[in-house]
Design an enzyme around this catalytic site. Structure first.
Site, PDB file in Angstrom:
ATOM      1  CE1 TYR A   1      -4.325  -1.295   0.669  1.00  0.00           C
ATOM      2  CE2 TYR A   1      -3.075  -3.189   1.496  1.00  0.00           C
ATOM      3  CZ  TYR A   1      -4.117  -2.590   0.881  1.00  0.00           C
ATOM      4  OH  TYR A   1      -5.280  -3.557   0.789  1.00  0.00           O
TER       5      TYR A   1
ATOM      6  CG  HIS B   1     -13.828   0.053   4.958  1.00  0.00           C
ATOM      7  ND1 HIS B   1     -12.834   0.085   4.395  1.00  0.00           N
ATOM      8  CD2 HIS B   1     -13.554   0.160   6.350  1.00  0.00           C
ATOM      9  CE1 HIS B   1     -11.857   0.121   5.070  1.00  0.00           C
ATOM     10  NE2 HIS B   1     -12.090   0.275   6.423  1.00  0.00           N
TER      11      HIS B   1
END
Length: 620
Positions: free
Chosen positions: A240, A422
């Site tokens: 990430y 999410h």
């Protein structure tokens, strides 16, 4: 000659011997004949059961990291069918395509193109719990075309969303885990194939998309690229990457009306998903940064860049705002700092690859009628909410209550046009429903196969109008079978969340409408479970995290906690954009009582009813 005490001439024995050999040969030859319910590709005559979809297909993505196999598809909601095309750059002896619950090679719904060394075949198949492949007795994939072209071998076929075959995958809105594989050797019989012994891979995709035409962009639209600064992709499977970008000085208020991905050529199968966040305006300047999002030495202010402006995932197309609304960008009340987050999925551990991918924002200075807003629904980020260990399916629900919507929404309500679901690693499903007058009215968004590694903003096929007094319930499903300790709510990737970021207009001051179980009732739970297990010692002065960790977890502890979450009063966070609560009493509110009317079968055959129709099987 005497055999078994009976007189048989040698001539008779010889005849019997050669007859048996001949019969055996017939059986062996028959066993190598082409499968009776598969299509022999060389005999294919293009005679589809309906009109072919327009080409090229509107949705496409690379399946493998090298780009050797491309997936493209189109959707017919009128016929409840999906058209799929595979383009294989260098096909050898066949290709496997399929879908499964979480991307497993076992218990998967498959379609296979294979050759026996002399002929090529196409058929609907399935894999068992060990990966062994068998041809399906009900053929639901219809072959439409198969041919070599300059860019590779093209295979075009279609399948209904629902086939009523228990071995087939039900294609529905939400994440679909697609698997693929390459056949390097011919197969005399499809039953020889075991998926664990061939080169395979998996990707996630939103198969079903809205079928509406995108709105026309205004003539004065401008663009802003938020791109990675030509970084070298780390030679590891998962990265990430975070990058801070500044907006122009004194940028006036604009409206974002569309955004799209910008992918560095050659990296289409490595750039998995990307998000652009606006930093908090009250935190001032944010230091420059380009590096791992997980780096413990990154500036602390990056943690305050959480307001989502754009989100893209592999296979997603451009995102358009409704014609009457745009997302504010710039202006005196906004931050000048944006955070780009790129997820690189590099399973082949390719090294030295550079990337300048990101998201292109299309904005206009001609402000539209409404500001679009983003509201958080679900559970508050708190360790008060927890998932017990060793759970196959554990459910947590967060509430946006009628008192909050009555207080914060305008009389005409708001219109939800998109949402971003999410959870973290234990999340398996997310569902938000709209409740009016105590009854479920409609599903706002649902994903039964949710993956935290595939997060994008999803446009709704139909906008949802939320009125003052309505209730929004967001329910998440978790699996913790691989964990020995409880999973608490929080910000860490091993913690859990249950959130739906809904995109709506007109924008209101309501930015967060979430809940958690009342802490006093949770304390009663701890005391009860400890006494049940023979521990009468009071743990009132210990924080929630430690109490959860010291609890003796068994089936009874989990069942009681589940009951507590479903019945105990809740505390509401009905927050304004300034993070202050709206005026009102928000503690010890009763859990909304809801009549469920939305769990009816959506397809005729669900629940055991026979299918209403079945596509014709191509004639060989």
């Amino acid at each position: 000659m005497r055999i078994c005490k009976k007189n048989i001439r040698l001539q008779d024995f010889t005849i019997m011997y050669f007859t048996a050999i001949a019969a055996l040969m017939v059986i062996l030859v028959a066993s190598y004949q082409g499968p009776t319910n598969a299509v022999e590709v060389s005999d294919l005559k293009i005679n589809p059961s309906g009109p072919l979809p327009p080409l090229p297909m509107p949705f496409r993505m690379s399946l493998d990291p090298r780009g050797d196999v491309q997936l493209s598809w189109n959707i017919s909601y009128a016929n409840q069918e999906v058209y799929i095309q595979l383009t294989v750059a260098d096909i050898k002896h066949g290709v496997v395509f399929g879908m499964s619950d979480r991307g497993e090679l076992t218990n998967a719904d498959l379609v296979v193109l294979w050759d026996s060394g002399t002929n090529s075949y196409f058929g609907d198949a399935w894999s068992d719990s060990e990966g062994h492949v068998s041809l399906d007795s009900q053929q639901d994939y219809e072959l439409l075309d198969a041919k070599h072209k300059p860019d590779g071998f093209h295979l075009l076929f279609k399948r209904p969303f629902s086939t009523c075959d228990p071995r087939d995958y039900l294609i529905e809105e939400g994440t679909v885990h697609v698997i693929y594989g390459f056949l390097e050797e011919p197969l005399a019989s499809l039953e020889q194939l075991n998926l664990s012994r061939i080169h395979t891979g998996m990707q996630t995709v939103l198969m079903l998309r809205p079928d509406t035409l995108p709105p026309i962009l205004p003539p004065d639209v401008r663009t802003l690229d938020v791109l990675s600064p030509n970084v070298i992709i780390p030679h590891q499977e998962t990265t990430y990457w975070c990058y801070i970008q500044k907006l122009p000085e004194n940028m006036p208020k604009n409206h974002i009306v569309m955004y799209e991905s910008v992918i560095t050529p050659g990296n289409e199968a490595i750039v998995h998903h990307m998000e652009v966040f606006e930093c908090s305006a009250d935190k001032g300047d944010v230091p420059d940064y380009s590096g791992s999002c997980d780096d413990k030495m990154k500036p602390n202010k990056l943690d305050f860049c959480r307001h989502v402006l754009a989100a893209w995932a592999m296979g997603a197309e451009a995102f358009y705002y409704p014609p009457d609304a745009g997302l504010p960008l710039g202006g005196p009340s906004s931050s000048r700092f944006l955070r780009l987050e790129v997820h690189y999925h590099n399973p082949l551990i390719i090294s030295g690859r550079r990337d300048a991918s990101g998201i292109r924002l299309h904005y206009t200075p001609s402000l539209r009628r409404y500001d679009a807003g983003i509201m958080e629904l679900g559970l508050v980020y708190t360790p008060i909410m927890a998932v017990p260990p060793k759970q196959n399916s554990f459910y947590l629900s967060g509430y946006c209550t009628s008192e909050c919507t009555q207080t914060a929404l305008p009389s005409g309500g708001i219109y939800i046009f998109a949402s971003q679901l999410h959870t973290h690693l234990a999340g398996r499903g997310v569902r938000t429903v709209l409740v009016r007058a105590g009854k479920e009215l409609e599903v706002v968004q649902e994903d039964k196969h949710f993956s935290t590694h595939y997060q994008t903003i999803r446009v709704l096929r139909k906008m949802t109008n939320v009125l003052p007094g309505d209730v929004l319930i967001t329910k998440c499903t978790y699996n913790t079978e691989d964990r020995s300790k409880p999973t608490l709510g929080g910000f860490g990737i091993m913690d859990e969340m249950c959130v739906n970021y809904v995109h709506y207009y007109p924008r209101t001051k309501l930015e967060l409408c979430k809940s958690h179980v009342d802490s006093g009732y949770l304390q009663k739970y701890f005391n009860f479970i400890n006494r049940f297990h023979g521990d009468d010692h009071c743990v009132c002065d210990v924080d929630v995290t430690e109490q959860y960790s010291k609890l003796q977890w068994d089936a009874f502890s989990g069942e009681v906690l589940d009951s507590l979450y479903n019945t105990a009063p809740i505390s509401m966070h009905c927050n304004q954009s300034s993070a202050r609560l709206f005026p009102g009493e928000w503690d010890k509110k009763p859990v909304p009582v809801v009549t469920s009317i939305l769990d009816k079968p959506r397809y005729p055959c669900e629940g055991g009813a026979p299918p209403t129709s079945k596509p014709p099987t191509p004639q060989v």
